[in-house]
Design an enzyme around this catalytic site. Sequence first.
Site, mmCIF file in Angstrom:
data_model
loop_
_atom_site.group_PDB
_atom_site.id
_atom_site.type_symbol
_atom_site.label_atom_id
_atom_site.label_comp_id
_atom_site.label_asym_id
_atom_site.label_seq_id
_atom_site.Cartn_x
_atom_site.Cartn_y
_atom_site.Cartn_z
ATOM 1 N N LYS A 156 7.019 -0.729 -7.627
ATOM 2 C CA LYS A 156 8.070 -0.699 -6.446
ATOM 3 C C LYS A 156 7.856 -2.259 -6.772
ATOM 4 O O LYS A 156 9.802 -2.675 -6.713
ATOM 5 C CB LYS A 156 7.183 -0.867 -4.867
ATOM 6 C CG LYS A 156 6.756 0.720 -5.126
ATOM 7 C CD LYS A 156 6.644 1.147 -3.661
ATOM 8 C CE LYS A 156 5.728 1.262 -2.962
ATOM 9 N NZ LYS A 156 4.158 2.231 -4.241
ATOM 10 N N ILE A 157 7.414 -3.711 -6.551
ATOM 11 C CA ILE A 157 7.438 -5.234 -6.331
ATOM 12 C C ILE A 157 7.868 -5.255 -7.216
ATOM 13 O O ILE A 157 9.042 -6.014 -7.685
ATOM 14 C CB ILE A 157 6.085 -5.683 -6.005
ATOM 15 C CG1 ILE A 157 6.158 -5.319 -4.181
ATOM 16 C CG2 ILE A 157 6.407 -7.210 -6.002
ATOM 17 C CD1 ILE A 157 4.816 -5.874 -3.701
ATOM 18 N N ASP A 176 3.153 -2.586 -18.499
ATOM 19 C CA ASP A 176 2.398 -1.259 -16.880
ATOM 20 C C ASP A 176 2.554 -0.363 -17.836
ATOM 21 O O ASP A 176 2.739 0.811 -18.732
ATOM 22 C CB ASP A 176 3.648 -1.248 -16.252
ATOM 23 C CG ASP A 176 3.339 -0.536 -15.117
ATOM 24 O OD1 ASP A 176 2.158 0.514 -14.930
ATOM 25 O OD2 ASP A 176 2.964 -0.851 -13.780
ATOM 26 N N CYS A 207 0.182 -6.310 -10.195
ATOM 27 C CA CYS A 207 -0.214 -4.712 -10.354
ATOM 28 C C CYS A 207 -1.864 -4.735 -9.637
ATOM 29 O O CYS A 207 -1.832 -5.792 -8.821
ATOM 30 C CB CYS A 207 -0.821 -4.827 -11.264
ATOM 31 S SG CYS A 207 -2.416 -6.992 -12.516
ATOM 32 N N PRO A 208 -2.510 -3.835 -9.322
ATOM 33 C CA PRO A 208 -3.453 -3.971 -7.809
ATOM 34 C C PRO A 208 -4.379 -4.054 -8.608
ATOM 35 O O PRO A 208 -4.835 -4.533 -9.744
ATOM 36 C CB PRO A 208 -4.011 -2.428 -7.573
ATOM 37 C CG PRO A 208 -3.053 -2.084 -8.998
ATOM 38 C CD PRO A 208 -1.469 -2.374 -9.752
ATOM 39 N N THR A 234 1.396 -13.004 -6.567
ATOM 40 C CA THR A 234 1.564 -13.041 -5.114
ATOM 41 C C THR A 234 0.528 -11.326 -5.169
ATOM 42 O O THR A 234 1.316 -11.018 -4.095
ATOM 43 C CB THR A 234 3.045 -12.411 -5.080
ATOM 44 O OG1 THR A 234 3.760 -11.770 -5.574
ATOM 45 C CG2 THR A 234 3.770 -13.595 -4.913
ATOM 46 N N SER A 235 -0.101 -11.044 -5.698
ATOM 47 C CA SER A 235 -0.806 -10.019 -5.683
ATOM 48 C C SER A 235 -1.729 -10.179 -4.946
ATOM 49 O O SER A 235 -2.046 -9.736 -4.035
ATOM 50 C CB SER A 235 -0.688 -8.882 -7.216
ATOM 51 O OG SER A 235 0.431 -8.306 -7.260
ATOM 52 N N ASP A 260 0.018 -17.234 -3.738
ATOM 53 C CA ASP A 260 0.239 -16.862 -2.395
ATOM 54 C C ASP A 260 -0.921 -16.104 -2.144
ATOM 55 O O ASP A 260 -1.422 -15.494 -0.643
ATOM 56 C CB ASP A 260 1.180 -15.940 -2.453
ATOM 57 C CG ASP A 260 1.426 -15.022 -0.827
ATOM 58 O OD1 ASP A 260 1.550 -16.223 0.112
ATOM 59 O OD2 ASP A 260 1.674 -14.071 -0.368
ATOM 60 N N GLU A 265 -10.109 -16.912 -0.580
ATOM 61 C CA GLU A 265 -9.280 -16.172 0.769
ATOM 62 C C GLU A 265 -9.474 -15.777 1.684
ATOM 63 O O GLU A 265 -9.367 -16.633 2.671
ATOM 64 C CB GLU A 265 -8.160 -15.792 -0.205
ATOM 65 C CG GLU A 265 -7.681 -14.451 0.184
ATOM 66 C CD GLU A 265 -6.375 -13.779 -0.181
ATOM 67 O OE1 GLU A 265 -5.821 -13.927 -0.421
ATOM 68 O OE2 GLU A 265 -6.113 -13.215 0.545
ATOM 69 N N HIS A 297 -0.907 -16.272 2.097
ATOM 70 C CA HIS A 297 -0.900 -14.742 2.123
ATOM 71 C C HIS A 297 -0.204 -14.419 2.571
ATOM 72 O O HIS A 297 0.572 -13.290 3.565
ATOM 73 C CB HIS A 297 -2.069 -14.227 1.955
ATOM 74 C CG HIS A 297 -2.536 -12.745 1.496
ATOM 75 N ND1 HIS A 297 -3.425 -12.429 0.880
ATOM 76 C CD2 HIS A 297 -1.236 -11.672 1.611
ATOM 77 C CE1 HIS A 297 -3.250 -10.890 0.534
ATOM 78 N NE2 HIS A 297 -1.450 -10.708 0.881
HETATM 79 P P1 NAI Z 1 3.281 -0.072 -6.713
HETATM 80 O O1 NAI Z 1 1.644 0.664 -6.696
HETATM 81 O O2 NAI Z 1 3.996 -0.305 -6.854
HETATM 82 O O3 NAI Z 1 2.814 -0.706 -8.139
HETATM 83 C C1 NAI Z 1 1.962 -1.666 -8.780
HETATM 84 C C2 NAI Z 1 2.329 -1.378 -10.585
HETATM 85 O O4 NAI Z 1 0.702 -1.782 -10.948
HETATM 86 C C3 NAI Z 1 1.867 0.653 -10.816
HETATM 87 O O5 NAI Z 1 3.018 0.685 -11.680
HETATM 88 C C4 NAI Z 1 0.984 0.560 -11.467
HETATM 89 O O6 NAI Z 1 0.830 1.389 -12.826
HETATM 90 C C5 NAI Z 1 0.670 -0.731 -12.030
HETATM 91 N N1 NAI Z 1 -0.956 -1.167 -12.719
HETATM 92 C C6 NAI Z 1 -2.109 -0.663 -12.467
HETATM 93 N N2 NAI Z 1 -3.051 -0.996 -12.946
HETATM 94 C C7 NAI Z 1 -2.115 -2.052 -14.367
HETATM 95 C C8 NAI Z 1 -3.352 -2.513 -15.198
HETATM 96 N N3 NAI Z 1 -4.454 -2.549 -15.387
HETATM 97 N N4 NAI Z 1 -1.691 -2.955 -16.042
HETATM 98 C C9 NAI Z 1 -0.261 -3.353 -15.300
HETATM 99 N N5 NAI Z 1 0.348 -2.467 -14.827
HETATM 100 C C10 NAI Z 1 -0.492 -1.507 -13.460
HETATM 101 O O7 NAI Z 1 2.662 -1.700 -5.869
HETATM 102 P P2 NAI Z 1 3.699 -2.254 -5.445
HETATM 103 O O8 NAI Z 1 3.502 -2.473 -3.721
HETATM 104 O O9 NAI Z 1 4.334 -2.900 -6.440
HETATM 105 O O10 NAI Z 1 2.432 -4.009 -5.291
HETATM 106 C C11 NAI Z 1 1.802 -4.179 -5.752
HETATM 107 C C12 NAI Z 1 0.784 -5.249 -5.272
HETATM 108 O O11 NAI Z 1 1.351 -6.886 -4.476
HETATM 109 C C13 NAI Z 1 -0.789 -4.760 -5.085
HETATM 110 O O12 NAI Z 1 -1.342 -3.993 -5.276
HETATM 111 C C14 NAI Z 1 -0.958 -5.575 -4.108
HETATM 112 O O13 NAI Z 1 -2.127 -6.064 -4.326
HETATM 113 C C15 NAI Z 1 0.854 -7.172 -4.003
HETATM 114 N N6 NAI Z 1 1.125 -6.947 -2.852
HETATM 115 C C16 NAI Z 1 0.784 -8.582 -1.774
HETATM 116 C C17 NAI Z 1 1.183 -8.443 -0.919
HETATM 117 C C18 NAI Z 1 1.313 -10.119 -0.349
HETATM 118 O O14 NAI Z 1 1.522 -10.231 0.758
HETATM 119 N N7 NAI Z 1 1.102 -11.510 -1.087
HETATM 120 C C19 NAI Z 1 1.876 -7.807 0.077
HETATM 121 C C20 NAI Z 1 1.660 -6.214 -0.461
HETATM 122 C C21 NAI Z 1 1.516 -5.962 -2.282
#
Ligand code: NAI
Length: 333
Positions: A156-157, A176, A207-208, A234-235, A260, A265, A297
């Site tokens: 998504k992000i 990805d 990525c997570p 930012t992940s 971030d 942290e 964060h």
């Molecule tokens: P999402 O689940 O929509 O996207 C994550 C993507 O990472 C997926 O498409 C997945 O296939 C991919 N992925 C999984 N394993 C991978 C790998 N080994 N290599 C490359 N890609 C891989 O999650 P979203 O919403 O996009 O969030 C991403 C990250 O952002 C979250 O996991 C979280 O850690 C972080 N986050 C940080 C925030 C902040 O305030 N700093 C707030 C919200 C999320």
Amino acid sequence: MSNIRVSAFSAKSYDEAFLTQAASSELCFCCYNLPLSPMSASMANGVEIVSAFVNDDLSQDTLEILHKGGTRLIALRCAGYNQVDLQAAKELGIAITNVPAYSPYAVAEYAISMMLALSRKLPRAYNRVRDGNFSLDGLLGFDFYGKTVGLIGGGKIGRLVAERLKAFGCTIVIYDPYNTEAVTDMGFESVSLDTLLAQSDIISLHCPLTDDTRYIIDEDAIAKMKQGVMLINTSRGALMDTKAVLSALKKHKVAYLGLDVYEQEGSLFFEDHSSEIIQDDVIQRLITMPNVLVTGHQAYFTKQALMHISETTVTNILDFVAGKKLINRVEAR
Ligand code: NAI
């Protein structure tokens, strides 16, 4: 009438305000401005529903104390659940829910703001002007137009960042392995990690944190990058080996760093440490560098995101109370 108590940990005044606003009359949030850990878990004694946040310690020890005290649901107020021992939760019969997406826009916009602030040296310029210094020496930036941006994670992000930077005239490459189709369907190039590392002027992590992605940016990965690359995280902090990145900054291999999130942290972020001597030499060294921007964060921290977090958390709790299927349940596989 408020008859269902929820113990919410790591809940600041702003969390309390949004949770209270979102809560129906039957819920009563008891907010603690302290992290959940084996030390604090007994504060939820006798409370069936607990709410926790991103840096809370949801290890087996904490879960066992909560379970003994009668906790049956932990409603996370965040997307990531790497801080939870899901296997232990499953064995103890504690359900875990999360907030899968609160505002991907908030994080995507923030990642881009970090990139722009670093490239145009805004933190330095801001401080300089406040001191009456209007010199431009040392503030030379670069155009984003024509640059290649590599995104690790095209969920998504990542995809929102891609769309927005395309409008800047950047070439976008995405690594990805689990979402290649969605990435190419949107017209972005899906590449291997090595290709991304070699081609990108800017690399941003979306990525997570998993066993596969822990230290995805390490010494080897940095060696494959362009000289003068910009890194943005930012992940999750542990996606980067921070010491390796620090060493690459000293050698000018990494020319810009935006963080971030930070591996250590948990003991720092979300709190005021301004009157203390911070013992973590890595973060302290990073903060002194003119080409490094560290924030605590806050990428998610918008009104819209806090509202969505609170509303989804309340829905997760009410579904649990009503015995409904938990659509945002996260479980050990
Ligand atoms: P999402 O689940 O929509 O996207 C994550 C993507 O990472 C997926 O498409 C997945 O296939 C991919 N992925 C999984 N394993 C991978 C790998 N080994 N290599 C490359 N890609 C891989 O999650 P979203 O919403 O996009 O969030 C991403 C990250 O952002 C979250 O996991 C979280 O850690 C972080 N986050 C940080 C925030 C902040 O305030 N700093 C707030 C919200 C999320």
